[in-house]
Design a protein around this motif. Structure first.
Motif, PDB file in Angstrom:
ATOM      1  N   ARG A   1       0.598  -1.598  -0.124  1.00  0.00           N
ATOM      2  CA  ARG A   1      -0.177  -0.219  -0.104  1.00  0.00           C
ATOM      3  C   ARG A   1       0.551   1.210   0.581  1.00  0.00           C
ATOM      4  N   TRP A   2       0.624   1.572  -0.709  1.00  0.00           N
ATOM      5  CA  TRP A   2       1.900   2.855  -1.376  1.00  0.00           C
ATOM      6  C   TRP A   2       0.396   4.223  -1.354  1.00  0.00           C
ATOM      7  N   ASP A   3       0.496   5.333  -0.174  1.00  0.00           N
ATOM      8  CA  ASP A   3       0.510   6.738   0.319  1.00  0.00           C
ATOM      9  C   ASP A   3       0.660   7.948  -0.909  1.00  0.00           C
ATOM     10  N   ALA A   4       0.468   7.705  -2.106  1.00  0.00           N
ATOM     11  CA  ALA A   4       1.107   8.906  -3.110  1.00  0.00           C
ATOM     12  C   ALA A   4       0.345   9.638  -3.206  1.00  0.00           C
ATOM     13  N   THR A   5       1.720  10.751  -3.619  1.00  0.00           N
ATOM     14  CA  THR A   5       1.797  12.140  -3.341  1.00  0.00           C
ATOM     15  C   THR A   5       1.448  12.660  -4.525  1.00  0.00           C
ATOM     16  N   PRO A   6       1.136  13.715  -4.756  1.00  0.00           N
ATOM     17  CA  PRO A   6       1.283  14.319  -6.812  1.00  0.00           C
ATOM     18  C   PRO A   6       3.090  14.829  -6.998  1.00  0.00           C
ATOM     19  N   GLY A   7       2.966  13.862  -8.321  1.00  0.00           N
ATOM     20  CA  GLY A   7       3.999  14.587  -9.105  1.00  0.00           C
ATOM     21  C   GLY A   7       4.706  13.546 -10.003  1.00  0.00           C
ATOM     22  N   ASP A   8       5.497  12.723 -10.259  1.00  0.00           N
ATOM     23  CA  ASP A   8       5.769  11.461 -10.956  1.00  0.00           C
ATOM     24  C   ASP A   8       6.720  11.271 -10.390  1.00  0.00           C
ATOM     25  N   HIS A   9       6.522   9.523 -10.075  1.00  0.00           N
ATOM     26  CA  HIS A   9       7.199   8.834  -9.500  1.00  0.00           C
ATOM     27  C   HIS A   9       8.293   7.955 -10.122  1.00  0.00           C
ATOM     28  N   THR A  10       9.348   7.023  -9.526  1.00  0.00           N
ATOM     29  CA  THR A  10       9.434   5.703 -10.091  1.00  0.00           C
ATOM     30  C   THR A  10       9.013   4.664  -8.873  1.00  0.00           C
ATOM     31  N   LEU A  11       8.471   3.505  -9.268  1.00  0.00           N
ATOM     32  CA  LEU A  11       8.772   2.744  -8.225  1.00  0.00           C
ATOM     33  C   LEU A  11      10.160   1.307  -8.693  1.00  0.00           C
ATOM     34  N   GLN A  12      10.470   1.090  -7.867  1.00  0.00           N
ATOM     35  CA  GLN A  12      10.720  -0.299  -8.178  1.00  0.00           C
ATOM     36  C   GLN A  12      10.771  -0.964  -7.393  1.00  0.00           C
ATOM     37  N   VAL A  13      11.903  -2.464  -7.788  1.00  0.00           N
ATOM     38  CA  VAL A  13      10.826  -3.790  -7.403  1.00  0.00           C
ATOM     39  C   VAL A  13      12.602  -4.995  -6.835  1.00  0.00           C
ATOM     40  N   ARG A  14      11.950  -5.369  -6.141  1.00  0.00           N
ATOM     41  CA  ARG A  14      13.557  -6.598  -5.706  1.00  0.00           C
ATOM     42  C   ARG A  14      12.310  -7.491  -5.370  1.00  0.00           C
ATOM     43  N   ALA A  15      13.173  -8.888  -4.997  1.00  0.00           N
ATOM     44  CA  ALA A  15      12.859  -9.840  -4.341  1.00  0.00           C
ATOM     45  C   ALA A  15      14.606 -10.683  -4.236  1.00  0.00           C
ATOM     46  N   THR A  16      13.398 -11.590  -2.470  1.00  0.00           N
ATOM     47  CA  THR A  16      14.717 -12.462  -2.191  1.00  0.00           C
ATOM     48  C   THR A  16      14.434 -13.645  -2.169  1.00  0.00           C
ATOM     49  N   ASP A  17      15.537 -14.016  -2.331  1.00  0.00           N
ATOM     50  CA  ASP A  17      14.619 -16.007  -2.375  1.00  0.00           C
ATOM     51  C   ASP A  17      14.876 -16.599  -1.263  1.00  0.00           C
ATOM     52  N   ALA A  18      14.239 -17.821  -0.959  1.00  0.00           N
ATOM     53  CA  ALA A  18      14.350 -18.135   0.423  1.00  0.00           C
ATOM     54  C   ALA A  18      16.305 -18.749   1.022  1.00  0.00           C
ATOM     55  N   ALA A  19      16.654 -18.527   0.113  1.00  0.00           N
ATOM     56  CA  ALA A  19      18.408 -18.783   0.588  1.00  0.00           C
ATOM     57  C   ALA A  19      18.929 -17.485   0.512  1.00  0.00           C
ATOM     58  N   GLY A  20      18.321 -16.230   0.148  1.00  0.00           N
ATOM     59  CA  GLY A  20      19.094 -15.579   0.998  1.00  0.00           C
ATOM     60  C   GLY A  20      19.568 -14.412   0.197  1.00  0.00           C
ATOM     61  N   GLU A  21      19.380 -14.823  -0.598  1.00  0.00           N
ATOM     62  CA  GLU A  21      19.765 -13.801  -2.087  1.00  0.00           C
ATOM     63  C   GLU A  21      18.839 -13.379  -2.892  1.00  0.00           C
ATOM     64  N   THR A  22      19.605 -11.437  -2.937  1.00  0.00           N
ATOM     65  CA  THR A  22      18.420 -10.689  -2.963  1.00  0.00           C
ATOM     66  C   THR A  22      19.084 -11.138  -4.332  1.00  0.00           C
ATOM     67  N   GLN A  23      17.386 -10.075  -4.833  1.00  0.00           N
ATOM     68  CA  GLN A  23      17.764 -10.056  -6.947  1.00  0.00           C
ATOM     69  C   GLN A  23      18.606  -9.255  -7.186  1.00  0.00           C
ATOM     70  N   PRO A  24      19.977  -8.557  -8.217  1.00  0.00           N
ATOM     71  CA  PRO A  24      20.524  -7.791  -8.431  1.00  0.00           C
ATOM     72  C   PRO A  24      20.279  -6.569  -8.855  1.00  0.00           C
ATOM     73  N   ALA A  25      20.291  -5.014  -9.398  1.00  0.00           N
ATOM     74  CA  ALA A  25      20.391  -4.230  -9.418  1.00  0.00           C
ATOM     75  C   ALA A  25      20.600  -3.963 -11.193  1.00  0.00           C
ATOM     76  N   GLN A  26      21.921  -4.560 -10.845  1.00  0.00           N
ATOM     77  CA  GLN A  26      22.144  -4.354 -12.522  1.00  0.00           C
ATOM     78  C   GLN A  26      21.417  -5.328 -13.436  1.00  0.00           C
ATOM     79  N   ARG A  27      21.244  -4.147 -14.091  1.00  0.00           N
ATOM     80  CA  ARG A  27      20.884  -5.184 -14.983  1.00  0.00           C
ATOM     81  C   ARG A  27      22.022  -5.900 -16.539  1.00  0.00           C
TER      82      ARG A  27
END
Length: 531
Positions: free
Chosen positions: A486-512
């Protein structure tokens, strides 16, 4: 040299191509749809086109990449046929030589497909012969007069002086119009007949398909049914992918331009190679074995960050592990090569197929026999691996070998020999460039790390702090999971990002990183506007 105009010569060349392709279709009903020239050459293009171009097509057209390829091939063929028509108007042998070259290409493409025989050359030979005959008819044969513009002589000067025309004389414009009409009638008759023949051949090929055989299949009751989907696993948020992907919406990425039509009555599976006890099974043999049912999420290695080449389904099948135990693989046989009826191959680590995960020879998908386009009658389903190394459709062979001795289809084309699925997440709602209203906004999506499971999903706005999303319950570690925040959105242009961490503790990297050679990485980013 013909007196045809360039425009008529080009149209004559295109008509010859339409005739060649149109008449080849009903011939291909007898020899198999893969022997039709357009399909055979298209299949050859799929095999030899540079990998970056292939990935560009998938990125742009997605699951419509095959239609785009066939349309593009047809447009290119029309352009070349027009050029051949112009050349033929100057020297007929040039145009006929071009048609012969294309017929030879069709023959070569058809004969080099897996399982081809000499009869597969017939559609290209017959089509090429009639295409050449059509071009000759326009340039040097009975249609030559219609193809050549009329230039009637001028009336005698004396007649002009008296302001009258001799009997039988008509103005040049009228004569030209009649010539044009004769030419267009010839084009319309030949092209229309060829189109009817082509569509009729396509219809007859469809009638010879396996839809009726599929409808007659009665799936057995599994000895181990799929665990029930827990309440709340599907958040039912607008534009959020459903927990179970309907069959008609499940992504399809493969190399088959024509969906193989495999009759279950004649289907056989050979398990051979470096084994002590080779095995061959019929479809009835397979159905008679104990079946298990599992929800498993499949993903394509060509799936870009945030892409939709992924789906979750309830699969019914025989555990591959049990079949491998029966054939007793020899020591060192570390790869199982799945081979499709059309010759496509994938290489799966033997250890993965025997480590206890629910790797299946699937016969059912979401409670019905496999759809034909998804591998009917039998395909492989292996959780935790990208499809290019595991998800062999229309499978007819499992060959035990080693990675050192054999490279499956995609490996020589620059992809990794082994393709474990990477931890990924995606924002399904809001979508890119959505205009939102300030206030509470539900951000939701899916995350996956098949055969490891998802421990945590986090979302952030405008490079701010990460906020932990709420995970919906799921069936097992082999499926994706829905999440929301749940996001309390405020006026303006915004950028949303998401990342996940698996059960082994590895988080997906940011590098494209791009999809090649073993799957894309990076955080899915969605720009939105809040008013």
């Amino acid at each position: 040299m013909s007196s045809m105009s360039r425009g008529r010569a080009a149209l004559a060349g295109v008509t010859a191509a339409v005739v060649a392709i149109g008449v080849a279709e009903p011939v291909a009903v007898l020899t198999g749809p893969r022997s039709a020239p357009l399909i055979a050459v298209g299949g050859l293009v799929v095999d030899v086109v540079p990998e970056p171009l292939k990935q560009f097509a998938i990125a742009v057209f997605g699951t419509y990449d095959k239609i785009a390829l066939l349309v593009g091939t047809a447009v290119l063929l029309a352009a070349i046929a027009a050029l051949l028509g112009v050349l033929a108007a100057r020297r007929l042998r040039f145009g006929l030589a071009g048609i012969a070259a294309f017929a030879a290409l069709g023959v070569a493409a058809a004969l080099t497909r897996a399982g081809a025989d000499a009869l597969d050359a017939l559609p290209s030979l017959v089509g090429g012969a009639l295409g050449a005959l059509t071009l000759w008819a326009f340039v040097a044969g009975p249609l030559r007069e219609a193809a050549a513009p009329s230039t009637p002589p001028s009336p005698p000067a004396a007649a002009l002086a008296r302001d009258e025309a001799p009997a039988g004389w008509e103005p040049q414009e009228a004569a030209g119009d009649e010539s044009r009409r004769r030419f267009l009638r010839g084009v319309g008759l030949l092209a229309g007949t060829a189109a009817v023949a082509g569509l009729g051949g396509h219809w007859l090929a469809g009638r010879r398909g396996v839809s009726a055989a599929r409808e007659a299949v009665r799936l057995p009751t599994p000895v181990a049914p799929a665990p029930p989907v827990p309440a709340g696993a599907d958040l039912a948020v607008d534009r959020l992918a459903p927990f179970v992907t309907p069959n008609r919406e499940f992504y399809r990425i493969d190399t088959a331009l024509v969906v193989p039509q495999v009759d279950p009555a004649t289907w056989r599976l050979r398990i051979h190679g470096r084994v002590r006890r080779p095995l061959e099974l019929s479809f009835d043999d397979l159905l008679a074995r104990p079946m298990v049912e599992r929800h498993i999420t499949l993903a394509c290695v060509s799936n870009e960050v945030g892409g939709d080449l992924i789906g979750n389904a309830r699969w019914l099948g025989v555990p591959i592990r049990e079949l491998l135990d029966e054939v007793e693989p020899e020591e060192g046989a570390d790869q199982v090569v799945g081979r499709s009826v059309d010759g496509w191959t994938c290489g799966t680590p033997t250890a993965v197929l025997r480590d206890g995960r629910d790797a299946l020879l699937a016969v059912g998908m979401n409670g019905e026999p496999l759809p034909v386009e998804h591998g009917f009658p039998v395909r492989m389903v292996v959780p935790g691996l990208y499809g290019y190394v595991s998800a062999c459709k229309w499978v007819t062979e499992l060959e035990l070998t080693s990675f050192a001795d054999f490279d499956a289809y995609w490996v020589p084309r620059g992809w990794s020999a082994q393709g474990p699925i990477k931890t990924e997440s995606r924002i399904d709602t809001p979508r890119r460039r959505d205009r939102l209203t300030a206030g509470p906004v539900t951000v939701a999506g899916v995350a996956w790390a098949q055969h490891r499971g998802i421990r945590r999903v986090e979302v952030r706005v405008d490079d701010g702090p990460w906020h932990e999303a709420t995970l919906a319950p799921t069936v097992s570690v082999d499926t994706w999971v829905q999440w929301s925040w749940r996001w309390d959105a405020t006026p303006g242009d915004h950028t949303l990002q998401v990342r996940a961490t698996d059960a082994a503790g590895e988080t997906q990297p940011a590098q494209r990183r791009p999809v090649a050679p073993d799957g894309a990485t990076g955080w899915h980013t969605v720009p939105v506007e809040v008013g």
